[in-house]
Design a protein around this motif. Sequence first.
Motif, mmCIF file in Angstrom:
data_model
loop_
_atom_site.group_PDB
_atom_site.id
_atom_site.type_symbol
_atom_site.label_atom_id
_atom_site.label_comp_id
_atom_site.label_asym_id
_atom_site.label_seq_id
_atom_site.Cartn_x
_atom_site.Cartn_y
_atom_site.Cartn_z
ATOM 1 N N ASN A 159 -0.232 -7.755 4.580
ATOM 2 C CA ASN A 159 -0.212 -6.693 5.578
ATOM 3 C C ASN A 159 -0.286 -5.273 5.029
ATOM 4 O O ASN A 159 -0.211 -4.303 5.792
ATOM 5 C CB ASN A 159 1.042 -6.846 6.443
ATOM 6 C CG ASN A 159 2.298 -6.969 5.608
ATOM 7 O OD1 ASN A 159 2.313 -6.607 4.432
ATOM 8 N ND2 ASN A 159 3.363 -7.476 6.205
ATOM 9 N N TYR A 160 -0.407 -5.135 3.720
ATOM 10 C CA TYR A 160 -0.466 -3.789 3.156
ATOM 11 C C TYR A 160 -1.413 -3.811 1.964
ATOM 12 O O TYR A 160 -1.306 -4.709 1.103
ATOM 13 C CB TYR A 160 0.935 -3.338 2.733
ATOM 14 C CG TYR A 160 0.987 -2.018 2.012
ATOM 15 C CD1 TYR A 160 1.371 -1.957 0.681
ATOM 16 C CD2 TYR A 160 0.658 -0.831 2.653
ATOM 17 C CE1 TYR A 160 1.424 -0.757 0.006
ATOM 18 C CE2 TYR A 160 0.704 0.379 1.986
ATOM 19 C CZ TYR A 160 1.087 0.416 0.663
ATOM 20 O OH TYR A 160 1.139 1.614 0.004
ATOM 21 N N PHE A 192 -2.300 -7.520 -7.663
ATOM 22 C CA PHE A 192 -3.410 -6.648 -8.015
ATOM 23 C C PHE A 192 -4.697 -7.422 -8.226
ATOM 24 O O PHE A 192 -4.698 -8.580 -8.669
ATOM 25 C CB PHE A 192 -3.086 -5.882 -9.301
ATOM 26 C CG PHE A 192 -2.143 -4.730 -9.105
ATOM 27 C CD1 PHE A 192 -0.774 -4.925 -9.134
ATOM 28 C CD2 PHE A 192 -2.628 -3.446 -8.899
ATOM 29 C CE1 PHE A 192 0.099 -3.861 -8.954
ATOM 30 C CE2 PHE A 192 -1.769 -2.379 -8.716
ATOM 31 C CZ PHE A 192 -0.398 -2.584 -8.745
ATOM 32 N N GLY A 193 -5.803 -6.746 -7.961
ATOM 33 C CA GLY A 193 -7.101 -7.227 -8.399
ATOM 34 C C GLY A 193 -7.290 -6.907 -9.872
ATOM 35 O O GLY A 193 -6.454 -6.250 -10.500
ATOM 36 N N ARG A 201 -2.693 -0.267 6.240
ATOM 37 C CA ARG A 201 -1.892 -1.372 6.745
ATOM 38 C C ARG A 201 -2.753 -2.255 7.629
ATOM 39 O O ARG A 201 -3.791 -1.827 8.122
ATOM 40 C CB ARG A 201 -0.677 -0.839 7.506
ATOM 41 C CG ARG A 201 0.203 0.033 6.663
ATOM 42 C CD ARG A 201 1.529 0.368 7.320
ATOM 43 N NE ARG A 201 2.144 1.532 6.701
ATOM 44 C CZ ARG A 201 2.716 1.550 5.506
ATOM 45 N NH1 ARG A 201 2.766 0.449 4.803
ATOM 46 N NH2 ARG A 201 3.237 2.651 5.023
ATOM 47 N N TYR A 258 5.875 -12.229 2.673
ATOM 48 C CA TYR A 258 7.168 -12.820 2.364
ATOM 49 C C TYR A 258 7.882 -12.083 1.233
ATOM 50 O O TYR A 258 8.876 -12.545 0.715
ATOM 51 C CB TYR A 258 6.977 -14.296 1.970
ATOM 52 C CG TYR A 258 5.782 -14.567 1.107
ATOM 53 C CD1 TYR A 258 5.841 -14.403 -0.268
ATOM 54 C CD2 TYR A 258 4.573 -14.965 1.674
ATOM 55 C CE1 TYR A 258 4.729 -14.623 -1.054
ATOM 56 C CE2 TYR A 258 3.458 -15.195 0.893
ATOM 57 C CZ TYR A 258 3.539 -15.019 -0.473
ATOM 58 O OH TYR A 258 2.438 -15.242 -1.259
ATOM 59 N N GLY A 259 7.368 -10.987 0.816
ATOM 60 C CA GLY A 259 8.023 -10.213 -0.244
ATOM 61 C C GLY A 259 7.505 -8.798 -0.230
ATOM 62 O O GLY A 259 6.842 -8.377 0.718
ATOM 63 N N ASN A 260 7.810 -8.059 -1.263
ATOM 64 C CA ASN A 260 7.369 -6.678 -1.327
ATOM 65 C C ASN A 260 6.559 -6.399 -2.572
ATOM 66 O O ASN A 260 6.237 -5.264 -2.867
ATOM 67 C CB ASN A 260 8.598 -5.762 -1.296
ATOM 68 C CG ASN A 260 8.267 -4.390 -0.764
ATOM 69 O OD1 ASN A 260 7.306 -4.213 -0.023
ATOM 70 N ND2 ASN A 260 9.049 -3.413 -1.172
ATOM 71 N N LYS A 261 6.194 -7.441 -3.313
ATOM 72 C CA LYS A 261 5.467 -7.229 -4.554
ATOM 73 C C LYS A 261 4.029 -6.862 -4.250
ATOM 74 O O LYS A 261 3.507 -7.125 -3.166
ATOM 75 C CB LYS A 261 5.498 -8.509 -5.400
ATOM 76 C CG LYS A 261 4.690 -9.653 -4.797
ATOM 77 C CD LYS A 261 4.782 -10.899 -5.628
ATOM 78 C CE LYS A 261 3.949 -12.019 -5.026
ATOM 79 N NZ LYS A 261 4.177 -13.306 -5.715
ATOM 80 N N LEU A 262 3.393 -6.263 -5.233
ATOM 81 C CA LEU A 262 1.964 -5.988 -5.170
ATOM 82 C C LEU A 262 1.232 -7.037 -6.002
ATOM 83 O O LEU A 262 1.612 -7.301 -7.143
ATOM 84 C CB LEU A 262 1.663 -4.602 -5.723
ATOM 85 C CG LEU A 262 2.216 -3.415 -4.925
ATOM 86 C CD1 LEU A 262 1.953 -2.116 -5.677
ATOM 87 C CD2 LEU A 262 1.598 -3.366 -3.543
ATOM 88 N N LEU A 280 -1.177 5.910 -6.768
ATOM 89 C CA LEU A 280 -1.677 5.552 -5.455
ATOM 90 C C LEU A 280 -2.628 6.632 -4.949
ATOM 91 O O LEU A 280 -2.303 7.820 -4.975
ATOM 92 C CB LEU A 280 -0.500 5.409 -4.479
ATOM 93 C CG LEU A 280 -0.865 5.040 -3.050
ATOM 94 C CD1 LEU A 280 -1.283 3.580 -2.980
ATOM 95 C CD2 LEU A 280 0.314 5.293 -2.118
ATOM 96 N N PRO A 325 -0.484 3.813 -13.036
ATOM 97 C CA PRO A 325 -1.279 3.693 -11.808
ATOM 98 C C PRO A 325 -0.786 4.707 -10.768
ATOM 99 O O PRO A 325 0.425 4.838 -10.551
ATOM 100 C CB PRO A 325 -1.017 2.260 -11.344
ATOM 101 C CG PRO A 325 -0.502 1.543 -12.541
ATOM 102 C CD PRO A 325 0.250 2.567 -13.337
ATOM 103 N N ASN A 379 -3.925 -14.203 -3.762
ATOM 104 C CA ASN A 379 -4.869 -13.972 -4.851
ATOM 105 C C ASN A 379 -5.840 -12.879 -4.412
ATOM 106 O O ASN A 379 -6.338 -12.902 -3.283
ATOM 107 C CB ASN A 379 -5.624 -15.260 -5.183
ATOM 108 C CG ASN A 379 -6.564 -15.071 -6.356
ATOM 109 O OD1 ASN A 379 -6.166 -14.583 -7.404
ATOM 110 N ND2 ASN A 379 -7.817 -15.441 -6.188
ATOM 111 N N VAL A 380 -6.073 -11.925 -5.266
ATOM 112 C CA VAL A 380 -6.961 -10.803 -4.936
ATOM 113 C C VAL A 380 -8.120 -10.774 -5.927
ATOM 114 O O VAL A 380 -7.897 -10.764 -7.139
ATOM 115 C CB VAL A 380 -6.185 -9.460 -4.984
ATOM 116 C CG1 VAL A 380 -7.124 -8.296 -4.713
ATOM 117 C CG2 VAL A 380 -5.043 -9.473 -3.972
ATOM 118 N N TYR A 405 -5.024 1.923 -6.282
ATOM 119 C CA TYR A 405 -4.460 2.731 -7.352
ATOM 120 C C TYR A 405 -5.563 3.157 -8.310
ATOM 121 O O TYR A 405 -6.486 2.395 -8.595
ATOM 122 C CB TYR A 405 -3.397 1.948 -8.131
ATOM 123 C CG TYR A 405 -2.066 1.821 -7.407
ATOM 124 C CD1 TYR A 405 -1.850 0.831 -6.459
ATOM 125 C CD2 TYR A 405 -1.025 2.710 -7.689
ATOM 126 C CE1 TYR A 405 -0.629 0.717 -5.807
ATOM 127 C CE2 TYR A 405 0.204 2.597 -7.031
ATOM 128 C CZ TYR A 405 0.377 1.597 -6.092
ATOM 129 O OH TYR A 405 1.590 1.496 -5.443
#
Lengths: 114, 112
Positions: free
Chosen positions: B31-32, B102-103, B51, B96-100, B46, B44, B3-4, B36
Amino acid sequence: EPEVTQTPSHQVTQMGQEVILRCVPISNHLYFYWYRQILGQKVEFLVSFYNNEISEKSEIFDDQFSVERPDGSNFTLKIRSTKLEDSAMYFCASNRDAPSYEQYFGPGTRLTVT
Amino acid sequence: GENVEQHPSTLSVQEGDSAVIKCTYSDSASNYFPWYKQELGKRPQLIIDIRSNVGEKKDQRIAVTLNKTAKHFSLHITETQPEDSAVYFCAATPPYGNKLVFGAGTILRVKS
């Protein structure tokens, strides 16, 4: 510089109809995503796709949604029976490989369900 | 799941002043952390990312800082210009994934 492209830019459909949103990711990218953004709200993850299968999906991505990579360039999002609350901007994104992380977004398709 | 939270929701600054937008995340293993910029009706874009093995990164007038202990990261824009006016989104990537994730976004208005 290569870009992610999406068609159409705007789609109007009636409730209950099926829609297919199309995306052409950047050519050497391996990971593909769909996000949506309801007007005035944040961007929300729908699904990620790698090696011709779904790698992750959110709770939004229910049985009404499906994704496909029908050929070497296109990546599609299908909504089988649209609802009013599906009205949103849908963004496709891609990145080259997981460690790279940087995701490039397409210009979006505005879906309006009436 | 991750959660962001992002603050403030709107920010008005005078041209030439600095702007700071802050985000916190919940999953300590994320970790990343990209930022945007989204102009009205556009995709959006970047603008900078960091990292988890780095504490600060700078690119001309834009910098990002990361505090892993406190689980927050911030965007700093110096010498703001009217063309900096846009919505800025922070995001985090769970391990555990590659999704973003977002806030909620910050509307930045730079007044000339």
